[in-house]
Design an enzyme around this catalytic site. Structure first.
Site, PDB file in Angstrom:
ATOM      1  NE  ARG A 152      -4.298  -1.392  -0.028  1.00  0.00           N
ATOM      2  CZ  ARG A 152      -4.549  -2.442  -0.788  1.00  0.00           C
ATOM      3  NH1 ARG A 152      -3.655  -2.330  -1.659  1.00  0.00           N
ATOM      4  NH2 ARG A 152      -5.547  -2.971  -0.798  1.00  0.00           N
ATOM      5  CD  GLU A 175      -2.774   3.453  -5.449  1.00  0.00           C
ATOM      6  OE1 GLU A 175      -3.815   2.825  -5.755  1.00  0.00           O
ATOM      7  OE2 GLU A 175      -2.125   3.118  -4.650  1.00  0.00           O
ATOM      8  CG  HIS A 209      -2.966  -0.289  -6.957  1.00  0.00           C
ATOM      9  ND1 HIS A 209      -3.381   0.358  -5.558  1.00  0.00           N
ATOM     10  CD2 HIS A 209      -2.885  -1.705  -6.574  1.00  0.00           C
ATOM     11  CE1 HIS A 209      -3.518  -0.420  -4.747  1.00  0.00           C
ATOM     12  NE2 HIS A 209      -3.294  -2.099  -5.488  1.00  0.00           N
TER      13      HIS A 209
END
Lengths: 328, 328
Positions: free
Chosen positions: B236, B265, B284
């Site tokens: 993360r 994000e 991601h």
């Protein structure tokens, strides 16, 4: 790997003349220096030096000076060692027919090349080049990539390098078929190649360059492959008909390719290969990790001691087929 | 993996209301459609819908709508499933204290993420980005690259993803140390982290985001690492103090880094992270291979049947620690 300074040249080494071809920078010949007569040669001197040499160390795998000079007059070295896996650059009919023993650098390049191929496979599957381009553009664009586990690879070349590539890909869960000159346990023969190519996600050329393999990746082979397949050449450039590869990429017969070796090396700046979409070009470096020259030197010194002591050499090339036969 | 159409919802499923959060595009809920009351919700509707729902499927791991809406008035779902490995985006003290069961997508992302990390390691070791740049310039420039076998990695996070990363790297001959919340067989505790970082060629962050891991990669951690080390974050974004990472790269405390996850994000176009030399930025996507959404849906449907039949669920998150505990 023994440290070079621990290598003790046998007494016979004193009477031996070693010709070292195209060593730039010269290899660190450690314990031999001062105990053996060492000549350094290049394309312009080798013809004259060969008759004096008992042993020839071919340091530069790009040069074909040996092949050209060998058929000349005079005595010839009894042993030739090449600091490379392939021997295609030095073999000529006269050397093949002679009693001279040829050895290669088996053992040095396997793991680095297998890692390099695995890296190319993963980079293609995970679309690293696209990520690189999007990063340059500061664009956040999520994409779905490819799971490598469960995909299929054909590795062409069942020698030590092909086997190392196969083992590393298997470790990533890839289903690998290995093909070689003849079918045997765990190795497919040439008759299986076309159907295997048709079902492969990854095709890796890791074969030696011989009369049987020259140009084997041509329009017919690329035509058999799938539009999603990826072709990798870490063997020799002449395994591939480059024009046919270019055409296959343009026509999308295959999905992409990476070449580390070329028909002509170094690749000239004007070559059309540099900017083909989907083609990765690297400068014949897949096996060359930090320390490789030291490893090659250490290996040669170990072989030299065996040779000087009259013991059997490992890595002896079958000159008729052009590689070290594996017994399995 | 069972085909979705083979999943038979238990009779109890008819009386159940399923709230699906932020499904864009909506997941293919197969056999449930028409047999279960399905509500689709988003940030603006979830607070009103939560009291009606027996089950909540959190499809979007970027949204923190659950965490914000959960403490509100009314009944709460008895089961929450998130289509992600991490649960940090949904946990809040009220959910932790409740009787609601939380499950995650354990089993879907492990292999893809492990492959992605292996690809990053090999790409860095083999200097693919440099090759890419030289190809663009049509320059043949041989370089020596790095042998991956024998290098050392620290994988931070001993859950299924960290373990899969460790296994894949070990398969490449990397010496891997795994660190976790507490020391146990095969896992180092936090007290070993700093010395392990100091000796690592590769540091992989694959930990869940918890109070214990938030910001753990800070100036102190990067300062402990070696100038040749490479840092990879597939966990993360908040595990990393991004400012400290930038500074560590600028000062060459570490050799390079790849981030697939970020504090914020999507990463905004004006972020300084896009063009830091030696830093690879990806959106991601490390776990998202073709077919991942189908796999996530199939997994949820399998869990739904178990739940509707009153059977024990797999992948139950320990809400106090924030991940599925491994028993080994």
């Amino acid at each position: 790997m023994t440290d070079v300074n621990d290598v003790t040249a046998a007494p016979g080494a004193r009477d031996v003349t070693l010709l070292v071809l195209n060593a730039e920078p010269p290899p660190r010949l450690g314990s031999l220096t001062g105990r053996t007569r060492i000549l350094h040669g290049d394309e312009s001197t080798i013809a004259r030096q060969l008759p004096e040499a008992d042993v020839l160390l071919v340091w530069d795998f790009l040069s074909d000076a040996v092949r050209h000079a060998w058929p000349g007059p005079g005595a010839r070295p009894r042993w030739v060692h090449t600091a490379s896996a392939g021997v295609d650059h030095l073999m000529c009919p006269e050397l093949t027919a002679s009693d001279t023993v040829v050895t290669n650098a088996r053992g040095i390049f396997e793991t680095p090349i297998a890692e390099y191929v695995a890296g190319l496979v993963l980079a293609a599957a995970k679309h690293f080049s696209g990520t690189n381009e999007l990063q340059r553009q500061r664009r956040w664009q999520h994409r779905e990539t490819r799971r490598v586990a469960g995909t299929r690879a054909v590795v062409v070349g069942s020698g030590p390098i092909g086997r190392a590539v196969a083992a590393t890909l298997k470790g990533l869960g890839v289903k690998v078929a290995l093909t070689g000159r003849t079918a045997r346990a765990g190795v497919h023969g040439p008759e299986d190649l076309m159907p295997l190519l048709a079902g492969a996600d990854w095709v890796v050329a890791a074969a030696p360059l011989t009369d049987a393999t020259r140009g084997m990746f041509d329009a017919r082979a690329f035509g058999a492959m799938s539009p999603n397949s990826y072709f990798i050449n870490v063997g020799r450039g002449q395994l591939v008909v480059e024009e046919d590869l270019l055409s296959a990429l343009h026509k999308r017969w295959i999905g992409g390719a990476a070449l580390d070796v070329f028909e002509q090396e170094p690749l000239q700046p004007e070559s059309p290969l540099w900017d083909v979409p989907g083609l990765v070009v690297s400068p014949h470096m897949s096996g060359d990790v930090v320390g490789w020259r030291d490893e090659l030197t250490t290996q040669f010194l170990e072989l030299f001691d065996l040779w000087a002591a009259g013991k059997p050499l490992p890595n002896v090339v079958d000159k008729n087929v052009g590689y070290v036969p594996l017994h399995d």
